[in-house]
Design a protein around this motif. Structure first.
Motif, PDB file in Angstrom:
ATOM      1  N   HIS A 100     -16.340  10.874  -2.184  1.00 48.54           N
ATOM      2  CA  HIS A 100     -15.687  10.352  -3.562  1.00 48.54           C
ATOM      3  C   HIS A 100     -15.875  11.245  -4.371  1.00 48.54           C
ATOM      4  CE1 HIS A 100     -14.614   7.004  -1.494  1.00 48.54           C
ATOM      5  NE2 HIS A 100     -15.810   6.446  -1.298  1.00 48.54           N
ATOM      6  N   ARG A 141      -4.749  -0.051  -7.834  1.00 48.69           N
ATOM      7  CA  ARG A 141      -6.135   0.394  -7.621  1.00 48.69           C
ATOM      8  C   ARG A 141      -6.051   1.335  -6.068  1.00 48.69           C
ATOM      9  NH1 ARG A 141      -7.380  -5.896  -7.246  1.00 48.69           N
ATOM     10  NH2 ARG A 141      -6.394  -5.625  -5.131  1.00 48.69           N
ATOM     11  N   PRO A 142      -6.991   2.478  -6.402  1.00 50.05           N
ATOM     12  CA  PRO A 142      -6.842   3.211  -5.231  1.00 50.05           C
ATOM     13  C   PRO A 142      -7.772   2.774  -4.144  1.00 50.05           C
ATOM     14  CG  PRO A 142      -8.636   3.802  -7.115  1.00 50.05           C
ATOM     15  CD  PRO A 142      -7.694   2.643  -7.542  1.00 50.05           C
ATOM     16  N   LEU A 143      -7.279   2.859  -2.946  1.00 48.28           N
ATOM     17  CA  LEU A 143      -8.017   2.450  -1.743  1.00 48.28           C
ATOM     18  C   LEU A 143      -8.321   3.679  -1.075  1.00 48.28           C
ATOM     19  CD1 LEU A 143      -5.484   0.123  -0.003  1.00 48.28           C
ATOM     20  CD2 LEU A 143      -7.421  -0.590  -1.357  1.00 48.28           C
ATOM     21  N   ARG A 144      -9.871   3.917  -1.252  1.00 51.57           N
ATOM     22  CA  ARG A 144     -10.440   5.332  -0.301  1.00 51.57           C
ATOM     23  C   ARG A 144     -10.865   5.246   0.935  1.00 51.57           C
ATOM     24  NH1 ARG A 144     -12.495   8.364  -5.080  1.00 51.57           N
ATOM     25  NH2 ARG A 144     -11.833   6.892  -7.006  1.00 51.57           N
ATOM     26  N   VAL A 165       0.942  -1.139  -0.009  1.00 53.69           N
ATOM     27  CA  VAL A 165      -0.069  -0.038   0.122  1.00 53.69           C
ATOM     28  C   VAL A 165       1.054   1.496   0.016  1.00 53.69           C
ATOM     29  CG1 VAL A 165      -1.770   1.281   1.208  1.00 53.69           C
ATOM     30  CG2 VAL A 165      -1.612  -1.161   1.193  1.00 53.69           C
ATOM     31  N   VAL A 210      -6.303   9.258  -0.009  1.00 60.26           N
ATOM     32  CA  VAL A 210      -6.257   8.192  -0.946  1.00 60.26           C
ATOM     33  C   VAL A 210      -5.014   7.518  -0.797  1.00 60.26           C
ATOM     34  CG1 VAL A 210      -6.561   7.327  -3.185  1.00 60.26           C
ATOM     35  CG2 VAL A 210      -8.062   9.047  -2.295  1.00 60.26           C
ATOM     36  N   ARG A 211      -4.782   6.146  -0.761  1.00 61.63           N
ATOM     37  CA  ARG A 211      -3.679   5.403  -0.924  1.00 61.63           C
ATOM     38  C   ARG A 211      -3.927   4.199  -1.867  1.00 61.63           C
ATOM     39  NH1 ARG A 211      -0.271   5.880   3.512  1.00 61.63           N
ATOM     40  NH2 ARG A 211       0.448   3.678   3.523  1.00 61.63           N
ATOM     41  N   PHE A 212      -2.967   3.598  -2.302  1.00 62.54           N
ATOM     42  CA  PHE A 212      -3.095   2.651  -3.472  1.00 62.54           C
ATOM     43  C   PHE A 212      -2.519   1.336  -3.175  1.00 62.54           C
ATOM     44  CE2 PHE A 212      -2.602   7.255  -4.829  1.00 62.54           C
ATOM     45  CZ  PHE A 212      -3.738   7.108  -5.821  1.00 62.54           C
ATOM     46  N   ARG A 213      -3.212   0.625  -3.629  1.00 62.92           N
ATOM     47  CA  ARG A 213      -2.940  -0.935  -3.525  1.00 62.92           C
ATOM     48  C   ARG A 213      -2.250  -1.435  -4.670  1.00 62.92           C
ATOM     49  NH1 ARG A 213      -5.469  -6.583  -1.608  1.00 62.92           N
ATOM     50  NH2 ARG A 213      -4.403  -7.924  -2.802  1.00 62.92           N
ATOM     51  N   ASP A 262      -0.320  -4.394  -6.473  1.00 65.97           N
ATOM     52  CA  ASP A 262       0.031  -5.997  -6.475  1.00 65.97           C
ATOM     53  C   ASP A 262       1.182  -6.233  -7.308  1.00 65.97           C
ATOM     54  OD1 ASP A 262      -2.275  -6.523  -5.247  1.00 65.97           O
ATOM     55  OD2 ASP A 262      -3.571  -6.783  -7.077  1.00 65.97           O
ATOM     56  N   GLU A 280       0.555  -8.663   2.221  1.00 67.80           N
ATOM     57  CA  GLU A 280       1.275  -7.408   2.385  1.00 67.80           C
ATOM     58  C   GLU A 280       2.563  -7.386   3.084  1.00 67.80           C
ATOM     59  OE1 GLU A 280       0.227  -2.702   3.720  1.00 67.80           O
ATOM     60  OE2 GLU A 280      -0.986  -4.434   4.573  1.00 67.80           O
TER      61      GLU A 280
END
Length: 156
Positions: A83, A74-77, A47, A107-110, A112, A156
């Motif tokens: 939004h 992907r964004p993690l809101r 993340v 906003v953070r981003f996952r 992979d 993670e």
């Protein structure tokens, strides 16, 4: 129909079928080389607060050695966040109303990570986007920690 006219049709059909079969074998071999052998890659995720310059397919390195690629971003809101973005009359986003330039309003981003399977990750490992040169695209630098416990596949 005469016997002579049936044999060339079957021969043409056989040659066409053989051509298609060879094409499928070549395609399968190319996919194995391009994507990697099945079962030899493991997915983890990180993340990150900022993914500037990172894209799907961005290389992942350990001490400069390539060990994988970014699979998805992907964004993690944050829970309960609005939004929608505030907009000016001309339809452009208002950075101040949206948490300031680059703030991302939590906003953070996952991200992979698809890594070669022979790289067990210690629990205290971390990643950082770095540019290898002034005009080069960034890579994701994976720093292995010292913890004895490793991260399970998909973790993670």
């Amino acid at each position: 129909m005469t016997i002579g006219s049936i044999a060339p049709d079957r021969r043409v059909t056989f040659v066409a079928g053989l051509f298609v079969a060879c094409g499928l074998v070549v395609l399968a071999a190319w996919l194995v080389v391009k994507i990697g052998q099945p079962g030899l890659r493991v997915t983890y995720f990180a993340v990150l607060a900022d993914v500037t310059g990172l894209r799907i397919g961005t290389p992942i390195h350990i001490a400069g050695y390539p060990v994988g690629v970014i699979r998805t971003i992907r964004p993690l809101r944050p829970a309960g966040a609005d939004h929608g973005a505030a907009a000016n009359q001309d339809g452009t986003a208002d950075a101040a109303a949206n948490g300031g330039a680059g703030a991302g309003r939590g906003v953070r981003f996952r991200v992979d990570l698809l890594l070669d399977g022979d790289w067990p990750l210690p629990r205290d490992s971390w990643v950082q986007a770095v540019a290898e040169g002034p005009v080069s695209a960034p890579v994701l630098d994976l720093r292995l920690g010292d913890a004895g416990e490793t991260i399970a596949a998909g973790g993670e």
